[in-house]
Design a protein around this motif. Sequence first.
Motif, PDB file in Angstrom:
ATOM      1  N   VAL A 194      11.467   4.908 -14.999  1.00  0.00           N
ATOM      2  CA  VAL A 194      11.246   5.001 -13.490  1.00  0.00           C
ATOM      3  C   VAL A 194      10.864   6.439 -13.063  1.00  0.00           C
ATOM      4  N   ALA A 222       2.652  -1.834  -3.574  1.00  0.00           N
ATOM      5  CA  ALA A 222       4.060  -2.153  -3.904  1.00  0.00           C
ATOM      6  C   ALA A 222       3.858  -2.880  -5.218  1.00  0.00           C
ATOM      7  N   LEU A 223       2.770  -3.794  -5.247  1.00  0.00           N
ATOM      8  CA  LEU A 223       2.479  -4.731  -6.452  1.00  0.00           C
ATOM      9  C   LEU A 223       2.036  -4.180  -7.658  1.00  0.00           C
ATOM     10  N   THR A 250       2.660  -0.863  -8.251  1.00  0.00           N
ATOM     11  CA  THR A 250       3.813  -0.113  -8.663  1.00  0.00           C
ATOM     12  C   THR A 250       4.621  -0.899  -9.608  1.00  0.00           C
ATOM     13  N   PHE A 251       4.824  -1.915  -9.311  1.00  0.00           N
ATOM     14  CA  PHE A 251       5.603  -2.958 -10.051  1.00  0.00           C
ATOM     15  C   PHE A 251       4.989  -3.043 -11.393  1.00  0.00           C
ATOM     16  N   ASN A 252       3.667  -3.229 -11.252  1.00  0.00           N
ATOM     17  CA  ASN A 252       2.910  -3.608 -12.619  1.00  0.00           C
ATOM     18  C   ASN A 252       2.748  -2.452 -13.614  1.00  0.00           C
ATOM     19  N   TRP A 253       2.843  -1.165 -13.039  1.00  0.00           N
ATOM     20  CA  TRP A 253       2.822   0.113 -13.722  1.00  0.00           C
ATOM     21  C   TRP A 253       3.952   0.255 -14.108  1.00  0.00           C
ATOM     22  N   GLY A 254       5.120  -0.006 -13.330  1.00  0.00           N
ATOM     23  CA  GLY A 254       6.654   0.389 -13.836  1.00  0.00           C
ATOM     24  C   GLY A 254       6.946  -0.477 -15.051  1.00  0.00           C
ATOM     25  N   LEU A 255       6.511  -1.762 -15.031  1.00  0.00           N
ATOM     26  CA  LEU A 255       7.013  -2.634 -15.926  1.00  0.00           C
ATOM     27  C   LEU A 255       6.301  -2.374 -17.272  1.00  0.00           C
ATOM     28  N   MET A 280       5.580 -11.047 -15.908  1.00  0.00           N
ATOM     29  CA  MET A 280       5.898 -10.137 -14.960  1.00  0.00           C
ATOM     30  C   MET A 280       4.787  -9.095 -14.859  1.00  0.00           C
ATOM     31  N   PRO A 285       1.748  -9.673 -11.083  1.00  0.00           N
ATOM     32  CA  PRO A 285       1.725  -8.774  -9.893  1.00  0.00           C
ATOM     33  C   PRO A 285       0.204  -8.131 -10.024  1.00  0.00           C
ATOM     34  N   TYR A 340      -2.323  -8.747  -7.012  1.00  0.00           N
ATOM     35  CA  TYR A 340      -2.650  -7.459  -6.404  1.00  0.00           C
ATOM     36  C   TYR A 340      -4.237  -7.482  -6.281  1.00  0.00           C
TER      37      TYR A 340
END
Length: 316
Positions: free
Chosen positions: A37, A82-83, A85-90, A157, A161, A165
């Motif tokens: 994170v 937000a989308l 960011t979720f994709n990058w993080g996962l 997941m 996203p 996106y």
Amino acid sequence: MEMERNKRVGLTVVTSSYVLWGLLPIFWGTLAAVNSVYVLAQRIVWSMVFMGLYMLAARQWGEIRDAFRNRKLMGRCLICGALITFNWGLYIYSVNSGHVLEGSMGYFIEPMLVGLIGILVFRERPSFWEDLTLLCAGIGIGYLILRTGQVPVLALMIGLPFAVYGAVKKGLPLSAQASLFLETLLMMPFALGFSLWWSHRAGGLDNVLDGASFWLLPLCGVVTSVPLLLFNMGVKAAPYYFTGILMYINPTLQFLMGLFYFQETLDKDRLIAFLIIWVGILFTIGEKVCILLREGRKVKALIQETKDAGPRERVP
């Protein structure tokens, strides 16, 4: 001739962007010792810095200024931020937790998810061969679920996203550069907040930025932004339908990275699921290649007709 040269340059630039995206697991793997994170937060911060400098050098601040005056547009940018960011993080998590193969599957099935969104939301009608690609992707996932008794949650997941996106960004009146800058800018408060909290919890920056991570983390902005800029430049000149073939370079390289560089185990059930999905992809690739060949023949025929016609006689 000039048009053909521009197409070749465009295809080369687009291909380079997909290759860079496909090789990104190597970079994220060098940061495996850092909290995922925190890496994500730094990716957001440094991407915004890099794109801010780019927008300044390209003198495109007028586009940013106009966007701030449009609340609806900024709302869509916030959702996109937000989308992504979720994709990058996962995806960073998938690499640093030893799930590169499953992460690559996410990008293989992402076109299927995009196709479903296009059909259900935008009322688009895919071709027969694209329908077969969607069907094979669904069969591949279904086979994996039946054989293992587990849904490939991480792959879905990662893919979902990114597919949403793209749908939210559809028709967004912004350049790719301005959009990425605004998306990361809007995520900046969360990224900075987590960075400060994690640094304090870890006992200070000295403990967080240990060794190579001190200079690797700022590079997050470069490795994120450069492929996007290359893609944005190349796609303007390259035939768009052919970029649909090239897009599979990215997950294919990710798959190879997981298999050979990270030496992850590929069991028989996952291999069969991948093969089913790849067969489906070949239907779409075959269709796009046929379109490309037809277009090439038309261009050659037009050139030949022009040569055969010869110079026109002047009318007195």
